[in-house]
Motif scaffolding. Structure first.
Motif: not given
Length: 376
Positions: A183-204
């Protein structure tokens, strides 16, 4: 003509001048953001009722012209490979051109965006379409069971839309709330960018979980808006090519997105092989190929996958195990004896299912792979 009356005309093709039919949602298309149509001269077109989304309309029209072959579309050069045209002042309600941009007090701002491939490129696109049909049949014969997600319902335009921010997206990811994230992705396409930033973490464990969630979210978003997801894929590939940073989670996310919508993004499969030469991305690339092969083994077999055979002797047990799993899923009879040579390898490794870690052994994966390969 009576005063105040405006002349309305049927929309036409800018290439041949013939009238064109009303754009519609065709069953065969995998992209659904804009209604589309075809002219008798070979041009294709999409309709943007608002006139504000011309960039997305251009992308979808070009990909539609290429038979949903994203790789082919990205390689084409305007004018050298295809021509474009726009018909403005289009009213999608009445299927008319309204030069005064107003009809019965209603604003008319729509456009029809056209693409016509040059003859040589059109022939290539036709061959791609034929090949895709053959590969789909081969996938069915090999037990492929890819299922296209159901079309997402249209969100109520009167509802209160939410704005995305880093904290909100992080909270929803930690809660695993896929519905809210869609729902948030439909409302605001910046959601995808925030999701991408959450990928950057050392724990697999966190990376693989976030990557799997991204695949599920983009699969549903792409049923109506595939272009933002394609843009995200390109950003992920760009991030992976940045030598100044560690691409934590990026390759994992690429694999998850492609695996969740092989019908649209399957052409990106072969690019995962580019990450095999780097120790930092090799395991993530193998995981992505394993996920894709679960439903579309043909997409992996259509790549130079034989280059993976030497990995059966790799020093890393996880690389050996993932390679075994992948070759089993693509029914690689060519190396069944090399795979069986690992049947006593009791090294314990971790694999990921739906983003969750699972303990197994190389030997157990060998047993699983042999069963897949020997299935008729």
């Amino acid at each position: 003509m009576a005063a105040g009356k405006q002349q309305q005309t049927r929309p036409w093709c800018p290439f041949c001048g013939m009238d064109v039919g009303r754009p519609s949602e065709t069953v065969q298309r995998t992209m659904k953001e804009f209604p589309a149509g075809r002219c008798q001269c070979g041009a294709v077109y999409v309709s943007d009722a608002t006139g504000h989304n011309i960039g997305a309309a251009m992308v979808e029209c070009l990909v539609f012209a290429c038979g949903d072959e994203w790789d082919l579309a990205w390689e084409l050069i305007p004018e050298d490979d295809y021509l474009t045209g726009i018909v403005e002042d289009y009213d999608d309600v009445t299927h008319q051109i309204c030069p005064k941009r107003n009809l019965d007090g209603r604003a008319v701002r729509g456009i029809l965006y056209f693409v016509r491939l040059h003859k040589e490129v059109a022939e290539i696109a036709a061959r791609f379409a034929k090949k895709k049909e053959q590969e789909a049949k081969a996938a069915a014969a090999q037990g492929g069971n890819a299922v296209m997600p159901e079309l997402e319902p249209v969100r109520d335009p009167k509802r209160q839309k939410r704005q995305a921010n880093k904290l909100l997206v992080k909270q929803l990811v930690e809660a695993g709330d896929i519905n809210a994230l869609v729902d948030l992705s439909f409302d605001d396409k910046r959601t995808l960018r925030f999701l991408q930033k959450l990928l950057y973490q050392p724990a697999p464990e966190q990376r693989y979980k976030t990557a799997w969630l991204i695949g599920q979210i983009t699969a549903r978003l792409s049923t109506r808006e595939p272009a933002p997801v394609a843009d995200m894929l390109h950003r992920l590939f760009e991030a992976c090519s940045d030598s100044a940073s560690m691409p934590w989670g990026m390759v994992e996310a690429i694999g998850s997105i492609v695996a969740a919508r092989t019908d649209i993004y399957g052409a990106f499969t072969r690019h995962l092989l580019n990450f095999m030469g780097d120790e930092g991305t090799r395991e993530a690339a193998l995981h992505g190929l394993v996920e894709i092969a679960a439903t579309r083994p043909d997409l992996v077999r259509s790549t130079p996958f034989y280059s993976l055979f030497p990995l059966l002797d790799h020093d890393s047990a996880r690389v050996r195990g993932l390679t075994v799993r992948l070759l089993g899923r693509v029914k690689a009879k060519e190396v069944i004896f090399q795979i069986m040579a690992l049947q006593n390898d009791q090294t314990e490794i971790t694999v990921y299912e739906r983003g969750e870690p699972s303990k197994t052994t190389v030997a157990a994966l060998v047993t699983e792979a042999v069963v897949h390969i020997q299935l008729v």
